[in-house]
Design a protein around this motif. Sequence first.
Motif, PDB file in Angstrom:
ATOM      1  N   SER A  63       8.023  -5.358   3.642  1.00  0.00           N
ATOM      2  CA  SER A  63       8.278  -3.996   4.076  1.00  0.00           C
ATOM      3  C   SER A  63       9.176  -3.296   3.070  1.00  0.00           C
ATOM      4  O   SER A  63      10.008  -3.946   2.415  1.00  0.00           O
ATOM      5  CB  SER A  63       8.959  -3.995   5.451  1.00  0.00           C
ATOM      6  OG  SER A  63       9.168  -2.678   5.903  1.00  0.00           O
ATOM      7  N   THR A  88       9.524   7.365   6.471  1.00  0.00           N
ATOM      8  CA  THR A  88       8.528   7.541   7.532  1.00  0.00           C
ATOM      9  C   THR A  88       9.192   8.168   8.756  1.00  0.00           C
ATOM     10  O   THR A  88      10.285   7.773   9.150  1.00  0.00           O
ATOM     11  CB  THR A  88       7.907   6.190   7.924  1.00  0.00           C
ATOM     12  OG1 THR A  88       7.351   5.573   6.764  1.00  0.00           O
ATOM     13  CG2 THR A  88       6.829   6.353   8.977  1.00  0.00           C
ATOM     14  N   THR A 129       0.843  -1.193   0.000  1.00  0.00           N
ATOM     15  CA  THR A 129       0.000   0.000   0.000  1.00  0.00           C
ATOM     16  C   THR A 129       0.878   1.243   0.000  1.00  0.00           C
ATOM     17  O   THR A 129       2.092   1.165   0.070  1.00  0.00           O
ATOM     18  CB  THR A 129      -0.899  -0.002   1.256  1.00  0.00           C
ATOM     19  OG1 THR A 129      -0.062   0.019   2.400  1.00  0.00           O
ATOM     20  CG2 THR A 129      -1.806  -1.200   1.286  1.00  0.00           C
ATOM     21  N   ASP A 130       0.232   2.420  -0.072  1.00  0.00           N
ATOM     22  CA  ASP A 130       0.984   3.666   0.011  1.00  0.00           C
ATOM     23  C   ASP A 130       1.729   3.724   1.338  1.00  0.00           C
ATOM     24  O   ASP A 130       1.193   3.335   2.384  1.00  0.00           O
ATOM     25  CB  ASP A 130       0.030   4.858  -0.097  1.00  0.00           C
ATOM     26  CG  ASP A 130      -0.567   4.990  -1.479  1.00  0.00           C
ATOM     27  OD1 ASP A 130       0.090   4.548  -2.451  1.00  0.00           O
ATOM     28  OD2 ASP A 130      -1.676   5.533  -1.593  1.00  0.00           O
ATOM     29  N   MET A 131       2.951   4.224   1.282  1.00  0.00           N
ATOM     30  CA  MET A 131       3.786   4.304   2.486  1.00  0.00           C
ATOM     31  C   MET A 131       3.371   5.496   3.341  1.00  0.00           C
ATOM     32  O   MET A 131       3.023   6.553   2.822  1.00  0.00           O
ATOM     33  CB  MET A 131       5.262   4.460   2.104  1.00  0.00           C
ATOM     34  CG  MET A 131       5.842   3.278   1.366  1.00  0.00           C
ATOM     35  SD  MET A 131       5.931   1.796   2.397  1.00  0.00           S
ATOM     36  CE  MET A 131       4.707   0.771   1.619  1.00  0.00           C
ATOM     37  N   LEU A 132       3.433   5.294   4.639  1.00  0.00           N
ATOM     38  CA  LEU A 132       3.096   6.359   5.579  1.00  0.00           C
ATOM     39  C   LEU A 132       4.258   7.329   5.702  1.00  0.00           C
ATOM     40  O   LEU A 132       5.416   6.931   5.715  1.00  0.00           O
ATOM     41  CB  LEU A 132       2.826   5.771   6.961  1.00  0.00           C
ATOM     42  CG  LEU A 132       1.569   4.933   7.120  1.00  0.00           C
ATOM     43  CD1 LEU A 132       1.523   4.336   8.508  1.00  0.00           C
ATOM     44  CD2 LEU A 132       0.337   5.763   6.872  1.00  0.00           C
ATOM     45  N   HIS A 148       1.853  -5.444  10.738  1.00  0.00           N
ATOM     46  CA  HIS A 148       1.021  -4.510   9.969  1.00  0.00           C
ATOM     47  C   HIS A 148       1.762  -3.190   9.749  1.00  0.00           C
ATOM     48  O   HIS A 148       1.744  -2.642   8.643  1.00  0.00           O
ATOM     49  CB  HIS A 148      -0.320  -4.258  10.665  1.00  0.00           C
ATOM     50  CG  HIS A 148      -1.218  -3.384   9.873  1.00  0.00           C
ATOM     51  ND1 HIS A 148      -1.967  -3.840   8.807  1.00  0.00           N
ATOM     52  CD2 HIS A 148      -1.458  -2.055   9.946  1.00  0.00           C
ATOM     53  CE1 HIS A 148      -2.638  -2.835   8.276  1.00  0.00           C
ATOM     54  NE2 HIS A 148      -2.346  -1.743   8.949  1.00  0.00           N
ATOM     55  N   VAL A 157       3.536  -0.816   5.926  1.00  0.00           N
ATOM     56  CA  VAL A 157       3.138   0.527   5.481  1.00  0.00           C
ATOM     57  C   VAL A 157       4.173   1.611   5.770  1.00  0.00           C
ATOM     58  O   VAL A 157       3.900   2.794   5.590  1.00  0.00           O
ATOM     59  CB  VAL A 157       1.760   0.926   6.077  1.00  0.00           C
ATOM     60  CG1 VAL A 157       0.666  -0.001   5.566  1.00  0.00           C
ATOM     61  CG2 VAL A 157       1.801   0.948   7.599  1.00  0.00           C
ATOM     62  N   GLY A 206      -1.779   5.965   9.918  1.00  0.00           N
ATOM     63  CA  GLY A 206      -2.930   5.798   9.042  1.00  0.00           C
ATOM     64  C   GLY A 206      -4.200   5.985   9.858  1.00  0.00           C
ATOM     65  O   GLY A 206      -4.313   6.930  10.628  1.00  0.00           O
TER      66      GLY A 206
END
Length: 176
Positions: A71, A170, A2-5, A161, A165, A25
């Motif tokens: 990851s 980040t 998914t889109d990275m935070l 989880h 992301v 998120g």
Amino acid sequence: MTDMLGEITLRKKPLQTTMGLLSFGSRTIPCALGRSGLGPIKLEGNGITPLIQTRILYGFYRPDKERRPVSALPFFRLEKNMGWCDAPGHPNYNRLVQLPFSASHERMWRDDDLYDLVLVLDINIDPRANRRGSALFIHVARPGYSATEGCIALAKPDLRHLLAVISTKTRLTIAR
């Protein structure tokens, strides 16, 4: 993936000294903090989780218990001969070392599950200052989220989880 935070925030859980809430998120999850709670100054052995904004540099996984995590972070296999120097004044202070190692250190290959998945935070890494803390990680929590020595500890499913992301871009903000 998914889109990275871009941002993760950690705050103290109300009415708790050694418990926090990690938000990323749309999720907020519990985490364990250092035995002395949050504080502005991290010193070797004081049990504080420092109030800081930092990056997550890379991670390790224990290959006999975990597959390489999904990851965007760089991940490395833990080996039985890995340690982390926690001896203030030693040239390898707050660095990965190879065991056997004569100065004080923490073993990365543990008998418990805490370092099955472990993330290295950019706290006192570069630049590095003597006695300003070593081995400040995000790792797996003990049952009941008991306090750490200054690290942040998450339940293993929550940590997995999070890994999916985040990236080296980040930022983790630890605030009151």
